[in-house]
Write a protein that holds these residues in place. Structure first.
Motif, PDB file in Angstrom:
ATOM      1  N   TYR A  83      58.155  10.095 -40.743  1.00  0.00           N
ATOM      2  CA  TYR A  83      59.105   9.389 -41.593  1.00  0.00           C
ATOM      3  C   TYR A  83      58.412   8.492 -42.610  1.00  0.00           C
ATOM      4  O   TYR A  83      58.944   8.255 -43.684  1.00  0.00           O
ATOM      5  CB  TYR A  83      60.133   8.643 -40.744  1.00  0.00           C
TER       6      TYR A  83
ATOM      7  N   LYS B 100      58.840   8.523 -46.855  1.00  0.00           N
ATOM      8  CA  LYS B 100      59.168   7.326 -47.630  1.00  0.00           C
ATOM      9  C   LYS B 100      58.176   7.109 -48.763  1.00  0.00           C
ATOM     10  O   LYS B 100      58.512   6.573 -49.793  1.00  0.00           O
ATOM     11  CB  LYS B 100      59.176   6.087 -46.728  1.00  0.00           C
TER      12      LYS B 100
ATOM     13  N   TYR C  70      77.499  14.239 -40.841  1.00  0.00           N
ATOM     14  CA  TYR C  70      77.863  13.030 -41.564  1.00  0.00           C
ATOM     15  C   TYR C  70      77.339  11.853 -40.762  1.00  0.00           C
ATOM     16  O   TYR C  70      77.679  11.684 -39.593  1.00  0.00           O
ATOM     17  CB  TYR C  70      79.379  12.916 -41.746  1.00  0.00           C
ATOM     18  N   SER C  71      76.492  11.048 -41.378  1.00  0.00           N
ATOM     19  CA  SER C  71      75.930   9.876 -40.713  1.00  0.00           C
ATOM     20  C   SER C  71      76.906   8.718 -40.809  1.00  0.00           C
ATOM     21  O   SER C  71      77.202   8.242 -41.911  1.00  0.00           O
ATOM     22  CB  SER C  71      74.602   9.482 -41.367  1.00  0.00           C
ATOM     23  N   ARG C  72      77.397   8.275 -39.663  1.00  0.00           N
ATOM     24  CA  ARG C  72      78.312   7.132 -39.654  1.00  0.00           C
ATOM     25  C   ARG C  72      77.582   5.842 -40.003  1.00  0.00           C
ATOM     26  O   ARG C  72      78.153   4.969 -40.636  1.00  0.00           O
ATOM     27  CB  ARG C  72      78.991   7.003 -38.290  1.00  0.00           C
ATOM     28  N   SER C  73      76.312   5.720 -39.617  1.00  0.00           N
ATOM     29  CA  SER C  73      75.573   4.484 -39.902  1.00  0.00           C
ATOM     30  C   SER C  73      75.193   4.374 -41.376  1.00  0.00           C
ATOM     31  O   SER C  73      75.161   3.282 -41.937  1.00  0.00           O
ATOM     32  CB  SER C  73      74.327   4.384 -39.025  1.00  0.00           C
ATOM     33  N   ARG C  74      74.911   5.512 -42.017  1.00  0.00           N
ATOM     34  CA  ARG C  74      74.536   5.498 -43.441  1.00  0.00           C
ATOM     35  C   ARG C  74      75.715   5.841 -44.354  1.00  0.00           C
ATOM     36  O   ARG C  74      75.580   5.799 -45.573  1.00  0.00           O
ATOM     37  CB  ARG C  74      73.394   6.494 -43.685  1.00  0.00           C
ATOM     38  N   ASN C  75      76.829   6.249 -43.754  1.00  0.00           N
ATOM     39  CA  ASN C  75      78.000   6.684 -44.525  1.00  0.00           C
ATOM     40  C   ASN C  75      77.636   7.729 -45.568  1.00  0.00           C
ATOM     41  O   ASN C  75      77.999   7.621 -46.738  1.00  0.00           O
ATOM     42  CB  ASN C  75      78.693   5.489 -45.198  1.00  0.00           C
ATOM     43  N   SER C  76      76.896   8.754 -45.112  1.00  0.00           N
ATOM     44  CA  SER C  76      76.484   9.779 -46.064  1.00  0.00           C
ATOM     45  C   SER C  76      76.255  11.117 -45.374  1.00  0.00           C
ATOM     46  O   SER C  76      76.037  11.185 -44.163  1.00  0.00           O
ATOM     47  CB  SER C  76      75.203   9.350 -46.790  1.00  0.00           C
TER      48      SER C  76
ATOM     49  N   TRP D 243      74.235  14.403 -44.344  1.00  0.00           N
ATOM     50  CA  TRP D 243      72.887  14.446 -43.804  1.00  0.00           C
ATOM     51  C   TRP D 243      72.560  15.881 -43.418  1.00  0.00           C
ATOM     52  O   TRP D 243      73.251  16.477 -42.603  1.00  0.00           O
ATOM     53  CB  TRP D 243      72.858  13.486 -42.623  1.00  0.00           C
TER      54      TRP D 243
END
Length: 152
Positions: free
Chosen positions: A147, A151, A66-72, A74
């Motif tokens: 990356y 994108k 769980y990505s704390r910075s993206r709140n999602s 992963w």
């Protein structure tokens, strides 16, 4: 099938020695995950898991966080190809931390900087100030290229 986890026992002996896996998620619903290479034991990363990430990791054998910075949620390696196949999962004595032993696919790199481990710097003191020194200059892939491709 989605695994669910029962609430941790209030009985310390049951929590520490009983057979039930009852992770103790923090107030944000997360548990810390320490990740090492299953082959040589090198520390690769520290991340967090919510119940969904932990369940997906157990069910699929591929590490999810769980990505704390993206709140999602992963899936590790989804962008870079450096997925982590879980060989073993352990929990600590009070079940508030998880240890994943993994093998890394792709470039055999875990860090988004292209290095094998996220722990590529040492901390020391120089002229009375705390400083970091890069100890692993080798990049297994070029992050800008990997990356940017994802994108585009």
């Amino acid at each position: 099938m989605t695994l669910t986890f029962p609430a941790p026992s209030k009985d310390k002996a049951e929590l520490e020695t009983g057979p039930a896996f009852t992770p103790r998620f923090d107030e944000k619903g997360l548990v810390t995950a320490v990740v090492t290479d299953a082959r040589d034991g090198e520390l690769l990363m520290v991340a967090h898991m919510n119940a969904e990430a932990l369940a997906l990791t157990i069910e699929t054998g591929i590490a999810h966080y769980y990505s704390r910075s993206r709140n999602s949620l992963w899936k590790k390696g989804e962008s870079s190809g450096n997925t982590q196949a879980v060989q073993e999962i352990r929990t600590d004595c009070d079940q508030d931390a998880i240890w994943l032993k993994v093998t890394v696919a792709g470039h055999d790199a875990t860090c988004h900087t292209g290095r094998r481990s996220c722990f590529y710097r040492t901390v020391g003191v120089e002229n009375g100030k705390a400083r970091v020194t890069i100890t692993d200059e080798h990049r297994h892939f070029d992050p800008a290229q990997i990356y940017a491709e994802k994108k585009g």
